[in-house]
Scaffold this motif. Structure first.
Motif, PDB file in Angstrom:
ATOM      1  N   PRO A  61       5.277   8.105  -8.843  1.00 22.59           N
ATOM      2  CA  PRO A  61       4.732   6.801  -8.446  1.00 22.59           C
ATOM      3  C   PRO A  61       3.204   6.750  -8.502  1.00 22.59           C
ATOM      4  O   PRO A  61       2.626   5.681  -8.691  1.00 22.59           O
ATOM      5  N   GLY A  62       2.544   7.892  -8.369  1.00 22.94           N
ATOM      6  CA  GLY A  62       1.089   7.922  -8.468  1.00 22.94           C
ATOM      7  C   GLY A  62       0.607   7.523  -9.854  1.00 22.94           C
ATOM      8  O   GLY A  62      -0.398   6.816  -9.997  1.00 22.94           O
ATOM      9  N   MET A  63       1.332   7.970 -10.873  1.00 25.75           N
ATOM     10  CA  MET A  63       0.988   7.609 -12.251  1.00 25.75           C
ATOM     11  C   MET A  63       1.173   6.111 -12.461  1.00 25.75           C
ATOM     12  O   MET A  63       0.359   5.460 -13.115  1.00 25.75           O
ATOM     13  N   LEU A  64       2.240   5.564 -11.889  1.00 25.76           N
ATOM     14  CA  LEU A  64       2.490   4.131 -11.999  1.00 25.76           C
ATOM     15  C   LEU A  64       1.396   3.332 -11.297  1.00 25.76           C
ATOM     16  O   LEU A  64       0.933   2.317 -11.800  1.00 25.76           O
ATOM     17  N   ALA A  65       0.941   3.826 -10.135  1.00 21.73           N
ATOM     18  CA  ALA A  65      -0.147   3.152  -9.416  1.00 21.73           C
ATOM     19  C   ALA A  65      -1.434   3.177 -10.241  1.00 21.73           C
ATOM     20  O   ALA A  65      -2.185   2.193 -10.267  1.00 21.73           O
TER      21      ALA A  65
ATOM     22  N   ASN B 298       8.488  -1.297 -11.456  1.00 23.54           N
ATOM     23  CA  ASN B 298       9.601  -0.384 -11.199  1.00 23.54           C
ATOM     24  C   ASN B 298      10.889  -0.919 -11.811  1.00 23.54           C
ATOM     25  O   ASN B 298      11.639  -0.160 -12.434  1.00 23.54           O
ATOM     26  N   ARG B 299      11.146  -2.199 -11.627  1.00 23.32           N
ATOM     27  CA  ARG B 299      12.347  -2.813 -12.205  1.00 23.32           C
ATOM     28  C   ARG B 299      12.316  -2.727 -13.729  1.00 23.32           C
ATOM     29  O   ARG B 299      13.346  -2.472 -14.360  1.00 23.32           O
ATOM     30  N   LEU B 300      11.154  -2.964 -14.308  1.00 23.09           N
ATOM     31  CA  LEU B 300      11.015  -2.877 -15.762  1.00 23.09           C
ATOM     32  C   LEU B 300      11.343  -1.476 -16.253  1.00 23.09           C
ATOM     33  O   LEU B 300      12.110  -1.304 -17.207  1.00 23.09           O
ATOM     34  N   PHE B 301      10.796  -0.460 -15.596  1.00 24.66           N
ATOM     35  CA  PHE B 301      11.044   0.908 -16.039  1.00 24.66           C
ATOM     36  C   PHE B 301      12.476   1.341 -15.778  1.00 24.66           C
ATOM     37  O   PHE B 301      13.033   2.140 -16.544  1.00 24.66           O
TER      38      PHE B 301
ATOM     39  N   SER C   5      10.047   6.532 -19.273  1.00 27.73           N
ATOM     40  CA  SER C   5      10.395   5.725 -18.102  1.00 27.73           C
ATOM     41  C   SER C   5      10.847   6.589 -16.933  1.00 27.73           C
ATOM     42  O   SER C   5      10.489   6.320 -15.785  1.00 27.73           O
ATOM     43  N   SER C   6      11.583   7.668 -17.187  1.00 30.40           N
ATOM     44  CA  SER C   6      11.986   8.542 -16.080  1.00 30.40           C
ATOM     45  C   SER C   6      10.778   9.274 -15.507  1.00 30.40           C
ATOM     46  O   SER C   6      10.681   9.457 -14.283  1.00 30.40           O
ATOM     47  N   PHE C   7       9.825   9.650 -16.350  1.00 27.60           N
ATOM     48  CA  PHE C   7       8.606  10.298 -15.863  1.00 27.60           C
ATOM     49  C   PHE C   7       7.820   9.356 -14.962  1.00 27.60           C
ATOM     50  O   PHE C   7       7.347   9.741 -13.892  1.00 27.60           O
ATOM     51  N   LEU C   8       7.677   8.104 -15.388  1.00 25.44           N
ATOM     52  CA  LEU C   8       6.928   7.133 -14.583  1.00 25.44           C
ATOM     53  C   LEU C   8       7.647   6.782 -13.283  1.00 25.44           C
ATOM     54  O   LEU C   8       7.003   6.536 -12.261  1.00 25.44           O
ATOM     55  N   LEU C   9       8.963   6.763 -13.316  1.00 23.93           N
ATOM     56  CA  LEU C   9       9.715   6.478 -12.091  1.00 23.93           C
ATOM     57  C   LEU C   9       9.664   7.646 -11.106  1.00 23.93           C
ATOM     58  O   LEU C   9       9.695   7.440  -9.890  1.00 23.93           O
ATOM     59  N   MET C  10       9.572   8.866 -11.627  1.00 23.17           N
ATOM     60  CA  MET C  10       9.513  10.040 -10.741  1.00 23.17           C
ATOM     61  C   MET C  10       8.100  10.299 -10.225  1.00 23.17           C
ATOM     62  O   MET C  10       7.932  11.055  -9.275  1.00 23.17           O
TER      63      MET C  10
END
Length: 144
Positions: free
Chosen positions: A86-90, A108-111, A79-84
């Motif tokens: 944002p391109g990966m989350l997109a 974002n809220r979920l992570f 979750s910290s990796f995905l929050l840091m």
């Protein structure tokens, strides 16, 4: 949180038995539930009431605590990796099926929630391990 996990486990019992990946998820959920139960029982009986408990409780806390520790480390890092990043989350959002309309803000809220949950679980397990080490004399062997 443990009540929600237990309820979801009961509701999805048939799906859990359908594949090994689902069985792994069930194993982790059951370990979290057992750890929650036994650590609560330990804190109530030993830390608050100063009463001895069976030695088997030590084993239950350690085994399920190790599973919770590994799980909390994994979800904290992911979750910290995905929050840091944002391109990966997109990219994850683009790969989601079209019939699952989820906003990036919701993800974002979920992570953030998962990150906080993972950190709290990690701290709880480490503190519990420390407490059982300090209160080792309260775990007594029972003769059966």
């Amino acid at each position: 949180m443990a009540i929600m996990l237990g309820f979801s486990l009961l509701m999805s019992l048939a799906a859990l038995l359908s594949s090994p990946v689902n069985l792994l998820s069930a194993f982790i959920i059951i370990s979290i539930l057992l750890y929650t139960w036994f650590s609560n029982k330990f804190s109530r009986q030993v830390l608050l009431l100063k009463q001895p408990v069976k030695h088997s409780m030590y084993d239950w806390i350690r085994v399920n605590g190790i599973v919770c520790l590994i799980y909390s480390i994994i979800i904290t890092f992911v979750s910290s990796f995905l929050l840091m990043n944002p391109g990966m989350l997109a990219q994850i959002m683009q790969n989601m099926p079209a019939n699952m309309p989820v906003q990036a803000e919701d993800m974002n809220r979920l992570f953030i929630f998962v990150l906080v949950y993972g950190i709290i679980m990690l701290v709880h397990v480490l503190l519990t391990f420390n407490y059982i080490k300090k209160n080792r004399s309260f775990f007594v062997e029972t003769k059966e």
